[in-house]
Motif scaffolding. Structure first.
Motif, PDB file in Angstrom:
ATOM      1  N   SER A 529       0.731  -1.194  -0.067  1.00  0.00           N
ATOM      2  CA  SER A 529      -0.144   0.157   0.074  1.00  0.00           C
ATOM      3  C   SER A 529       0.812   1.220   0.104  1.00  0.00           C
ATOM      4  O   SER A 529       2.151   1.096   0.237  1.00  0.00           O
ATOM      5  N   PHE A 530       0.369   2.268  -0.250  1.00  0.00           N
ATOM      6  CA  PHE A 530       0.972   3.664  -0.334  1.00  0.00           C
ATOM      7  C   PHE A 530      -0.311   4.680   0.231  1.00  0.00           C
ATOM      8  O   PHE A 530      -1.331   4.656  -0.677  1.00  0.00           O
ATOM      9  N   ALA A 531       0.027   5.502   1.149  1.00  0.00           N
ATOM     10  CA  ALA A 531      -0.818   6.476   1.433  1.00  0.00           C
ATOM     11  C   ALA A 531      -0.117   7.647   1.676  1.00  0.00           C
ATOM     12  O   ALA A 531       0.920   7.722   2.177  1.00  0.00           O
ATOM     13  N   GLY A 532      -0.954   8.746   1.116  1.00  0.00           N
ATOM     14  CA  GLY A 532      -0.176  10.139   1.300  1.00  0.00           C
ATOM     15  C   GLY A 532      -1.104  11.192   0.600  1.00  0.00           C
ATOM     16  O   GLY A 532      -2.521  10.975   0.745  1.00  0.00           O
ATOM     17  N   TYR A 533      -0.357  12.138   0.397  1.00  0.00           N
ATOM     18  CA  TYR A 533      -1.155  13.551   0.020  1.00  0.00           C
ATOM     19  C   TYR A 533      -0.211  14.114  -0.900  1.00  0.00           C
ATOM     20  O   TYR A 533       1.088  14.013  -1.221  1.00  0.00           O
ATOM     21  N   PHE A 534      -0.819  15.118  -1.582  1.00  0.00           N
ATOM     22  CA  PHE A 534      -0.107  15.940  -2.654  1.00  0.00           C
ATOM     23  C   PHE A 534      -0.993  17.228  -2.852  1.00  0.00           C
ATOM     24  O   PHE A 534      -2.199  17.435  -2.807  1.00  0.00           O
ATOM     25  N   PRO A 535      -0.458  18.260  -3.266  1.00  0.00           N
ATOM     26  CA  PRO A 535       0.994  18.644  -3.408  1.00  0.00           C
ATOM     27  C   PRO A 535       1.204  18.935  -1.983  1.00  0.00           C
ATOM     28  O   PRO A 535       0.698  19.315  -1.150  1.00  0.00           O
ATOM     29  N   ALA A 538       0.951  22.506  -0.029  1.00  0.00           N
ATOM     30  CA  ALA A 538      -0.426  22.904   0.367  1.00  0.00           C
ATOM     31  C   ALA A 538      -1.384  21.783  -0.189  1.00  0.00           C
ATOM     32  O   ALA A 538      -1.948  21.723  -1.298  1.00  0.00           O
ATOM     33  N   PRO A 539      -1.436  20.837   0.733  1.00  0.00           N
ATOM     34  CA  PRO A 539      -2.207  19.666   0.272  1.00  0.00           C
ATOM     35  C   PRO A 539      -3.604  19.917  -0.254  1.00  0.00           C
ATOM     36  O   PRO A 539      -4.332  20.455   0.486  1.00  0.00           O
ATOM     37  N   LYS A 540      -3.759  19.365  -1.377  1.00  0.00           N
ATOM     38  CA  LYS A 540      -5.330  19.505  -1.965  1.00  0.00           C
ATOM     39  C   LYS A 540      -5.846  18.186  -2.038  1.00  0.00           C
ATOM     40  O   LYS A 540      -7.153  17.774  -1.494  1.00  0.00           O
ATOM     41  N   TYR A 541      -5.143  17.172  -2.247  1.00  0.00           N
ATOM     42  CA  TYR A 541      -5.887  15.613  -2.371  1.00  0.00           C
ATOM     43  C   TYR A 541      -4.892  14.765  -1.134  1.00  0.00           C
ATOM     44  O   TYR A 541      -3.758  14.716  -1.374  1.00  0.00           O
ATOM     45  N   SER A 542      -5.736  13.925  -0.612  1.00  0.00           N
ATOM     46  CA  SER A 542      -5.084  12.528   0.030  1.00  0.00           C
ATOM     47  C   SER A 542      -5.410  11.468  -0.837  1.00  0.00           C
ATOM     48  O   SER A 542      -6.626  11.468  -1.301  1.00  0.00           O
ATOM     49  N   CYS A 543      -4.745  10.362  -0.769  1.00  0.00           N
ATOM     50  CA  CYS A 543      -4.956   9.212  -1.404  1.00  0.00           C
ATOM     51  C   CYS A 543      -4.395   8.010  -1.057  1.00  0.00           C
ATOM     52  O   CYS A 543      -3.335   7.983  -0.468  1.00  0.00           O
ATOM     53  N   ILE A 544      -4.921   6.996  -1.105  1.00  0.00           N
ATOM     54  CA  ILE A 544      -4.465   5.606  -0.540  1.00  0.00           C
ATOM     55  C   ILE A 544      -4.625   4.578  -1.616  1.00  0.00           C
ATOM     56  O   ILE A 544      -5.626   4.652  -2.498  1.00  0.00           O
ATOM     57  N   VAL A 545      -3.437   3.889  -1.949  1.00  0.00           N
ATOM     58  CA  VAL A 545      -3.448   2.880  -2.977  1.00  0.00           C
ATOM     59  C   VAL A 545      -3.180   1.504  -2.216  1.00  0.00           C
ATOM     60  O   VAL A 545      -2.169   1.534  -1.733  1.00  0.00           O
ATOM     61  N   VAL A 546      -4.099   0.388  -2.260  1.00  0.00           N
ATOM     62  CA  VAL A 546      -3.787  -0.814  -1.802  1.00  0.00           C
ATOM     63  C   VAL A 546      -3.766  -1.849  -3.028  1.00  0.00           C
ATOM     64  O   VAL A 546      -4.713  -1.712  -3.961  1.00  0.00           O
ATOM     65  N   ILE A 547      -2.831  -2.627  -2.941  1.00  0.00           N
ATOM     66  CA  ILE A 547      -2.901  -3.720  -3.794  1.00  0.00           C
ATOM     67  C   ILE A 547      -2.577  -5.034  -3.189  1.00  0.00           C
ATOM     68  O   ILE A 547      -1.480  -5.046  -2.461  1.00  0.00           O
ATOM     69  N   ASP A 548      -3.475  -5.944  -3.211  1.00  0.00           N
ATOM     70  CA  ASP A 548      -3.441  -7.302  -2.613  1.00  0.00           C
ATOM     71  C   ASP A 548      -2.828  -8.368  -3.142  1.00  0.00           C
ATOM     72  O   ASP A 548      -3.326  -8.525  -4.331  1.00  0.00           O
ATOM     73  N   ALA A 561       2.295  -0.221  -5.198  1.00  0.00           N
ATOM     74  CA  ALA A 561       1.264   0.638  -5.212  1.00  0.00           C
ATOM     75  C   ALA A 561       1.719   2.248  -5.352  1.00  0.00           C
ATOM     76  O   ALA A 561       0.932   2.983  -5.954  1.00  0.00           O
ATOM     77  N   ALA A 562       2.932   2.488  -5.058  1.00  0.00           N
ATOM     78  CA  ALA A 562       3.219   3.934  -4.958  1.00  0.00           C
ATOM     79  C   ALA A 562       3.274   4.419  -6.326  1.00  0.00           C
ATOM     80  O   ALA A 562       2.968   5.667  -6.524  1.00  0.00           O
ATOM     81  N   PRO A 563       3.639   3.730  -7.531  1.00  0.00           N
ATOM     82  CA  PRO A 563       3.564   4.260  -8.595  1.00  0.00           C
ATOM     83  C   PRO A 563       2.061   4.388  -9.224  1.00  0.00           C
ATOM     84  O   PRO A 563       1.987   5.503 -10.060  1.00  0.00           O
ATOM     85  N   VAL A 564       1.129   3.813  -8.794  1.00  0.00           N
ATOM     86  CA  VAL A 564      -0.204   4.116  -9.139  1.00  0.00           C
ATOM     87  C   VAL A 564      -0.674   5.522  -8.365  1.00  0.00           C
ATOM     88  O   VAL A 564      -1.099   6.315  -9.213  1.00  0.00           O
ATOM     89  N   PHE A 565      -0.100   5.660  -7.234  1.00  0.00           N
ATOM     90  CA  PHE A 565      -0.421   6.870  -6.433  1.00  0.00           C
ATOM     91  C   PHE A 565       0.375   7.890  -7.446  1.00  0.00           C
ATOM     92  O   PHE A 565      -0.503   9.090  -7.878  1.00  0.00           O
ATOM     93  N   LYS A 566       1.297   7.884  -7.940  1.00  0.00           N
ATOM     94  CA  LYS A 566       2.101   8.890  -8.677  1.00  0.00           C
ATOM     95  C   LYS A 566       1.313   9.191  -9.849  1.00  0.00           C
ATOM     96  O   LYS A 566       1.081  10.198 -10.284  1.00  0.00           O
TER      97      LYS A 566
END
Lengths: 699, 388
Positions: A529-535, A538-548, A561-566
């Motif tokens: 998984s990768f959880a985080g926010y961007f930019p 000045a964070p505008k969106y937070s997002c989590i990607v999970v791959i089982d 997971a991180a590449p999907v987030f990016k």
């Protein structure tokens, strides 16, 4: 007393008249009971009456900018009253009719249709369902031209039964999130299920009489009118949903994973902009089957993303500094009888707290947590729970997975519980719950619940509005928050997720790679998984990607997971101009401006004009679809004929009308923008080939 | 003790009291049976809801009878004038803004108690009382009677006209009752014939302008038509109810047709009575109404003043005529109308106005008894007599 007796005489005359009438009533009772009695009693047996529900039209589901995500459109089932047509008519046309039936529905041979019709006719049946298929309005019109059927309901025996069907203008986009309905139009999953009460409306009830095989309403004034369902306005952004879904699908196929989830949340408002869940079916294809982001099956041990909570506890409750050092040794460390390992073979040796978090050293965090909380583990657990993690969010969708964080009072608590909890084991969180924690960090420490439905509406009127609930106004001190954000940025800049570094805006987040617990033991399957926010600034969106359970050799959150987030963040950053700006201007609703009437369905348009007192008159003879022309100060309706086989002209129509017309013409519709139709990709009047696609631009 | 209480409190004709009580008991039984379907459709199956509501209304209407019969009937002359003036704007408001039911606006909702109220009930009662009063004052010569025509015609025209816009059958009933009153009140038949012509004309106008034109035309057409298949659904279901009742009926609460017959608790309650209580029940109800009318006539004969007599005749005829029209519709003697069966149908405020009607008749019947020894003189003495 002369007057009085004169009046008395008149009263007696009147009385006599009433008595005569009374006699007539008694005679009528006698007549109905004795003379006509058999007739009425027989009729009572023959007539079948029944109270049947009158379906309420189900409400629509809209995206955040008013695009239709789900709506109900009429479709028809074809039935037949075989007793109606004359022998001659049937004899002459039965062959061609059964041929057409077989060719159109493809479910029975012409011979079989012939046999069924003749048999039903022999049995004097008045109703025969010809096919289970549900046809659209255009096909219905075609069938009405067929031999026998073109004679109409009475002579031809054709019966069309209207069924409302759920239609998704964006096809499978957000399928599981939007949800689906069963054949009675009751929501089964997703928003359709969670908001079924609002969407469903209340069915009415009316008395129906069975006549010639079908139920006809008896308009006796006692019917209870159906209350149509309300609309719901979601927070889903169709474009972002599309971005999230395609990025997830690509990654899942790439890694041959079992399932994956993406949730994208707007930091300040808590609005879910995209929510995608794809699972692999036995054929190896991915589809939206279960909402792992929300549901109980999605509540699993999160792994290292939970280190954010551990770090928060350490920074807030102890005097630990990011520059302090910790000895992680050779990558293996024994807590009681259990060996904990770090990913890097040979271990990280002695590193700073900051490096420990960026490289996601399990031993490091576990040692620190045990060192500071080992004697009073309940303080650690209480901190996490009081911060707001571990309680259900009360999310708007039904079936939220219950979070679980083991506490020292539990019978299963052991000496290794604390070190293992510190890096995301012996506890259960859904992706949405983990995201809520990351969002709080992005949102300057304010933890709010995510929302996916903004309002329940009746046309333009808001019936119920929803706002995110504040779980915790301030999850930690300003200093701790600044430190945590520095750590999360560091993960991408130098740490485990450095593979997604290099964007011209900053991403902050944390990777997670948890071993899966299957049938009572940990196996070599992973939950990345990768959880985080961007930019990050000045964070505008937070997002989590999970791959089982990714297979093809790469298993880590960073790799999978991180590449999907990016990819999602990149696309949003390039598309969404708002990300660059600090503030978004409030959307101005120009309610006082009357919408320009340009094209549409005549009965509706003229009704609207009449209601608003706009003078209008018909210049087309008997055409349902019209365009407008200004004639002096009034509107004239000119024909906008929809011709079979040709691309209709939908310019100026609302999306609902345009969809209806185009879908009925057999076109697949792709939509861009919102408002009324501005342009269409295929020219009106050109030939339609079955299943071809048309793009319409709204504006 | 009960007997004593009755003698002290329920004055006036005891037979009228008995008839009213008998009809009230029947009313509660039949309405409870007939509202089952309505309860399932509107109240989620709470069948006691309508039982409670109707019982309360029936008791309230008995209270209204009691209250009305305590008042000296001579007051009603003045009260009715006032009520008549009030009802004109009320009827207009109702027509323009009232609650709609079956595409006709007949109801006003009284704000605080949230009870639907039909201003036509008030107007009807006020009109009859007023007409009785006008006629009674002008019995001395034909000239006087002619004079009385103008105010009667005016009021009758205005009220019937306004009601006809939304409720044609009630308007026709009121007009017919007015005609009957004038006939009883010795207005010469030639004038009456003229009035009927005017009435028919204004009826046609109201039909063209009002909300009910289509309904009336189609109902009358289907009544006059010989075609069996054109028989309206309601009539067909009503006949089935009547026919299936037989001599003794299916028994209380055993109706089948209540599920299919529209408004089985009001417009078609007589069909349900026959279905459940048979020919015997149906005839008994008819006899009760005839007895009521007969007792009204006795009151008339015993009354010393023309006003009292005409008042009691007017109100008893109005009530009983409506009853017979309702019963006539149920058995197919007339086109379908929406008139309730007085004292039996479930009907909200109209029950209360029926109660007041009965109360006035009773007031006339007792007023004379009390007044007998001291005749003509003022009210003060009468009250003392009543208390004693």
């Amino acid at each position: 007393m002369n007057i009085k007796s004169s009046i008395l005489l008149r009263v007696r005359v009147a009385f006599l008249l009433v008595v005569l009438f009374a006699g007539a009533v008694v005679y009528r009772i006698f007549y109905l009971q004795r003379i006509q009695g058999d007739k009425w009693n027989k009729m009572a047996e023959q007539i079948s009456l029944r109270y049947l529900p009158v379906k309420a039209t189900r409400g629509n589901i809209y995206s955040d900018n008013g695009s239709l995500l789900a709506t109900s459109l009429p479709f028809f089932k074809v039935a037949f009253d075989p007793s109606q047509p004359s022998d001659e008519l049937l004899k002459k046309n039965l062959d061609s009719l059964t041929y057409l039936l077989s060719r159109t529905f493809k479910d029975n041979s012409a011979k079989e249709y012939r046999r069924r019709i003749l048999e039903a006719r022999k049995d004097k049946r008045q109703y025969l369902l010809l096919s289970r298929a549900e046809i659209n309005y255009q096909q219905k019109k075609k069938i009405m031209e067929w031999p026998v059927f073109r004679e109409g309901r009475n002579k031809g025996g054709i019966i069309f039964e209207k069924v409302e069907k759920r239609y998704h203008p964006f096809s499978t986009l957000g399928y599981r999130t939007i949800g689906s309905v069963d054949e009675t139009e009751k929501g089964t999953v997703g928003l359709e299920y969670s908001f079924n009460n609002q969407l469903g409306g209340i069915d009415g009830k009316a008395l129906f009489q069975k006549m010639a095989g079908s139920w006809r309403p008896v308009f006796d004034g006692t019917e209870v009118k159906a209350k149509d369902g309300l609309d719901i306005e979601t927070t889903i952004d169709v474009n972002l949903q599309d971005v999230a879904e395609s990025a997830l699908l690509a990654a899942l196929s790439d890694h041959n994973a079992d399932y994956g989830s993406v949730v994208l949340m707007e930091v300040k408002t808590g609005e879910i902009k995209a929510m995608s869940n794809l699972s692999k079916n036995p054929e190896g294809n991915y589809w939206e089957r279960y909402n792992y982001a929300v549901g109980s099956q999605g509540a699993v041990e999160p792994g290292s993303t939970f280190k954010l909570a551990s770090m928060m506890a350490l920074l807030e409750e102890t005097d630990l500094k990011l520059t302090d050092t910790v000895q992680t040794g050779n990558g293996e460390y024994k807590f009681y009888n259990q060996v904990m390992k770090d990913h890097k073979p040979g271990g990280y040796g002695t590193i700073t707290v900051k490096q420990m978090f960026e490289s996601s050293s399990n031993i490091g965090i576990a040692k620190l947590v045990v060192e500071h909380f080992g004697k009073k583990p309940s303080e650690f657990i209480d901190f996490v729970k009081e911060m707001g993690v571990g309680q259900p969010l009360g999310f708007q969708m039904a079936g939220e997975g219950k979070p679980y964080i083991k506490s020292p009072s539990d019978s299963s608590w052991s000496g290794i519980s604390l070190p293992w909890i510190s890096h995301g084991y012996e506890l259960k969180l859904t992706p949405l719950q983990t995201l809520t924690m990351f969002n709080a960090v992005a949102n300057d420490g304010k933890m709010i619940t995510p929302i996916i439905v903004r309002s329940v509406r009746k046309a333009d009127k808001v019936v119920e509005e929803f706002e995110p609930r504040v779980i915790n106004k301030r999850i930690c001190s300003k200093e701790t928050l600044a430190n945590l954000r520095e750590l999360l940025e560091g993960v991408v800049e130098r740490g485990t997720a450095s593979n997604i570094n290099g964007t011209h805006y900053k991403i902050a987040g944390k990777t997670g790679t948890a071993k899966k617990y299957v049938n009572g033991k940990y196996v070599n399957q992973y939950y990345a998984s990768f959880a985080g926010y961007f930019p990050a600034d000045a964070p505008k969106y937070s997002c989590i990607v999970v791959i089982d359970n990714p297979k093809n050799y790469r298993i880590y959150g960073s790799d999978v997971a991180a590449p999907v987030f990016k990819e999602i963040a990149d696309k949003i950053y390039s598309q969404d101009i708002d990300v660059h700006k600090e503030y978004r201007p409030a959307v101005a609703y120009q309610t006082e401006v009357f919408p320009v009437v340009r094209a549409g369905f005549l009965p509706e348009l003229s009704m609207i004009c009449n209601e608003f007192g706009v003078s209008n008159h018909e210049m087309a003879d008997d055409e349902e679809w019209v365009k407008t022309r200004l004639v002096g100060k009034s509107i004239g309706w000119t024909a906008n004929k929809v011709k079979e086989g040709l691309v209709p002209d939908v310019a100026g129509m609302t999306l609902r009308d345009a969809l209806f017309v185009l879908e009925n013409a057999g076109l697949k519709v792709r939509i861009e923008g919102d408002g009324r139709v501005e342009s269409q990709s295929r020219m009106a009047g050109t030939r339609v080939s079955e299943g071809s696609e048309i793009k319409i631009k709204l504006g | 003790m009960i007997k004593e209480w009755i003698e002290n409190n329920l004055k006036g004709d005891p037979i009228i009291w008995a008839i009213v009580l008998a009809l009230s008991v029947l009313s509660i039984l039949v309405v409870y049976s007939a509202t089952g379907t309505l309860a399932y459709a509107k109240m989620g199956g709470d069948t006691e809801y309508y039982l409670m509501k109707h019982s309360v209304l029936t008791i309230l209407s008995l209270v209204a009878i009691w209250g009305a019969h305590k008042i000296d009937y001579r007051y009603y002359s003045k009260l009715s004038k006032l009520a008549l003036w009030v009802s004109v704007p009320l009827l207009m408001i109702t027509y323009l803004f009232g609650n709609t039911m079956n595409e006709a606006s007949r109801w006003l909702t009284i704000p605080v108690i949230n009870q639907a109220f039909q201003p036509s009930d008030l107007a009807k009662l006020a009109l009859f009382v007023t007409i009785a009063s006008i006629l009674s004052k002008r019995q001395q010569s034909e000239e006087e009677l002619k004079e009385s025509l103008i105010p009667i015609l005016l009021w009758c025209g205005v009220i019937c006209g306004l009601i006809a816009m939304s409720n044609f059958s009630t308007a026709v009933l009121i007009f017919a009752t007015c005609m009957l009153l004038m006939f009883i009140g010795r207005v010469p038949v030639k004038y009456l014939a003229m009035l009927v012509m005017i009435g028919a004309l204004s009826g046609a106008v109201a039909l063209t302008l009002g909300q009910r034109g289509q309904t009336v035309i189609s109902r009358v057409q289907s009544f006059l038509s010989d075609d069996e298949s054109a028989l309206p659904f309601q009539a067909q279901q009503s006949y089935i109810a009547v026919a299936s009742g037989g001599i003794v009926g299916k028994g209380p609460g055993q109706s089948d047709q209540r599920n299919f017959l529209p408004h089985p608790y009001s417009d078609f309650i007589y069909a349900i009575i026959i279905e459940e209580y048979g020919m015997i029940g149906g005839v008994t109800v008819i006899l009760l109404y005839l007895a009521l009318l007969y007792r009204g006539m006795i009151v008339f004969m015993q009354s010393e003043r023309a006003y009292g007599g005409l008042l009691s005749a007017a109100l008893s005829f109005a009530l009983v005529m409506q009853a017979f029209i309702n019963m006539g519709v149920a058995v197919g003697l007339g086109p379908i109308t929406g008139l309730p069966l007085p004292l039996v149908s479930m009907g909200g405020t109209s029950q209360l106005f029926m109660g007041i009607s009965i109360g006035i008749i009773l007031s006339v019947s007792r007023g004379e008894l009390d007044e007998f020894p001291s005749d003509v003189k003022g009210n003060g003495k009468r009250k003392v007599a009543a208390m004693a």
